[in-house]
Design a protein around this motif. Structure first.
Motif, mmCIF file in Angstrom:
data_model
loop_
_atom_site.group_PDB
_atom_site.id
_atom_site.type_symbol
_atom_site.label_atom_id
_atom_site.label_comp_id
_atom_site.label_asym_id
_atom_site.label_seq_id
_atom_site.Cartn_x
_atom_site.Cartn_y
_atom_site.Cartn_z
ATOM 1 N N ASN A 116 -13.599 -93.626 -18.983
ATOM 2 C CA ASN A 116 -13.815 -94.994 -18.255
ATOM 3 C C ASN A 116 -13.549 -94.501 -16.884
ATOM 4 O O ASN A 116 -12.290 -94.398 -16.773
ATOM 5 N N GLN A 117 -14.424 -94.351 -16.099
ATOM 6 C CA GLN A 117 -14.187 -93.870 -14.880
ATOM 7 C C GLN A 117 -13.408 -94.790 -13.956
ATOM 8 O O GLN A 117 -12.554 -94.474 -13.043
ATOM 9 N N TRP A 118 -13.189 -96.144 -14.309
ATOM 10 C CA TRP A 118 -12.449 -96.885 -13.516
ATOM 11 C C TRP A 118 -10.889 -96.395 -13.505
ATOM 12 O O TRP A 118 -10.130 -96.574 -12.879
ATOM 13 N N VAL A 119 -10.769 -96.178 -14.925
ATOM 14 C CA VAL A 119 -9.346 -95.653 -15.095
ATOM 15 C C VAL A 119 -8.975 -94.539 -14.270
ATOM 16 O O VAL A 119 -7.981 -94.349 -13.669
ATOM 17 N N SER A 120 -9.924 -93.372 -14.094
ATOM 18 C CA SER A 120 -9.872 -92.316 -13.265
ATOM 19 C C SER A 120 -9.655 -92.615 -11.945
ATOM 20 O O SER A 120 -8.723 -91.994 -11.072
ATOM 21 N N LEU A 121 -10.322 -93.654 -11.437
ATOM 22 C CA LEU A 121 -9.921 -94.142 -9.943
ATOM 23 C C LEU A 121 -9.002 -94.994 -9.810
ATOM 24 O O LEU A 121 -8.450 -95.015 -8.677
ATOM 25 N N ASN A 122 -8.424 -95.561 -10.896
ATOM 26 C CA ASN A 122 -7.027 -96.244 -10.801
ATOM 27 C C ASN A 122 -6.128 -95.917 -11.630
ATOM 28 O O ASN A 122 -5.509 -96.607 -12.476
ATOM 29 N N PRO A 123 -5.615 -94.725 -11.676
ATOM 30 C CA PRO A 123 -4.774 -93.822 -12.433
ATOM 31 C C PRO A 123 -3.427 -94.454 -12.356
ATOM 32 O O PRO A 123 -2.807 -94.824 -11.373
ATOM 33 N N SER A 124 -2.581 -94.306 -13.613
ATOM 34 C CA SER A 124 -1.240 -94.506 -13.690
ATOM 35 C C SER A 124 -0.583 -93.095 -13.729
ATOM 36 O O SER A 124 -1.277 -92.403 -13.656
#
Length: 363
Positions: free
Chosen positions: A71-79
């Protein structure tokens, strides 16, 4: 003139003939059933062989294997504990890219049209272009179905307001699951379990030369029933609903943004060789399957489980689909091996790891 006398069967003779026919049918029926089972198992094995060819063709094209789920949204909004994907199957700056292992393989399975059917490019969480009002993966895909798997081929999924208004629609399942130890990656915190496979973007970037145990000694896919447990679950938004009693679940092949009970994969269920209480169901909640046994420290994974009625099954286990406790497994070299649920814990664990350097993997 004397009329010729016609002679028919007596009741006793008729009963004898019927009895003989019944005996012959009783003798032939097991042979027919065995032949059908052999044909089904052969088709399931052939599907895996096609997956192996597709996997190697994908590697030849992209110079790496596909990820298990991205899910590239996660890659661009990482924790602080997020795996960031920078492989070649998705654009690094496109937050809309959502892909899975089998979605990446579709063009190499002669299913490019299906891969291009979502209304949003490179996004599995999308409506179909050709069948508006449905998920693009609504129809079961034959090469992803084992004929011996008698469980349901679809579940209901929805709850995302930006896709078909959040409506629940059928989505298809698969009888095959990839190995997260090969196609996944640990989080910065060092864990890799069923929870961060679905939630923390466990990605791949795996190359064939990184499988140091040898491609003939490493499993990349196994058969697993499409539905596990007593209930046919529903995937609603980011949760899995309808779980009763034992942990129920299913194998979705083309979806992200779901709970781990519906994400098709294996390789995160641990088995501690020092104890016996986990031999039936394993320890799926652990982030690391490393144990020390007889002064040897290595990873141990839950082997294919003994057959149980479906309502007693647990989603994190692999249950045999075929008679005799047989599970077909695809090796990284493209070959298919039949493994029984009596397989030794050490041997199975060696086959699951791609670079564990275990001696059993050479057997």
């Amino acid at each position: 003139m004397r009329r010729a006398r016609l002679r028919g069967f007596t009741l006793v003779e008729l009963l004898v003939v019927i009895a003989i026919i019944g005996i012959l049918i009783g003798l032939l029926l097991p042979a027919v059933q065995a032949a059908r089972e052999a044909a089904r198992r052969s088709q399931c094995s052939n599907n895996l062989k096609q997956h192996g060819i597709a996997l190697h063709n994908a590697h030849d094209t992209y110079k790496e294997f596909p990820p298990i789920i991205i899910n590239q949204w996660v890659s661009l909004n990482p924790s602080s504990n997020t795996v960031i994907y920078r492989g070649k199957y998705a654009e690094p700056n496109n937050a809309g890219h959502k892909i899975t292992y089998f979605y990446c393989l579709l063009p190499f399975l002669e299913l490019r049209q299906l891969k291009e059917d979502p209304i949003w490019d490179n996004c599995v969480l999308a409506e179909s272009r050709s069948k508006p009002g449905n998920w693009f993966d609504v129809d079961p895909v034959e090469v992803l179905q084992c004929p011996a798997d008698d469980s349901e081929k679809q579940i209901q999924m929805g709850g995302y307001s930006w896709v078909m208004g959040g409506a629940l629609r059928p989505v298809s399942l698969t009888s095959y699951v990839p190995n997260v130890q090969v196609f996944g990656r640990r989080t910065p915190g060092g864990s890799l379990n069923v929870w961060n496979v679905a939630w923390d973007n466990a990605s791949g970037e795996q190359k064939i030369d990184k499988i140091t145990d040898g491609t003939s000694n490493t499993i990349v896919e196994v058969e697993k029933p499409r539905i596990t447990g007593e209930s046919v679950v529903t995937a609603n938004a980011w949760s899995v609903q309808g779980i009763n009693g034992k942990t129920d679940g299913c194998n979705l092949w083309a979806k992200t943004d779901i709970g781990p009970e519906a994400q098709g994969f294996f390789g995160c269920n641990c088995n501690d060789p020092n104890v016996t209480w986990d031999d039936e169901e394993g320890q799926w909640w652990m982030g690391d399957c490393t144990f020390t046994y007889n002064n040897q420290t290595r990873k141990f994974f839950q082997p294919p489980a003994k057959n149980r009625p479906r309502e007693q099954q647990v989603i994190w286990n692999i249950y045999p689909i075929h008679a005799g406790g047989i599970v077909n497994a695809l090796m990284a070299d493209g070959s298919v091996r039949s493994i029984t649920n009596n397989v030794d814990l050490f041997v199975w664990s060696a086959l699951v790891t791609p670079n564990g350097r275990e001696t059993e993997s050479n057997n």
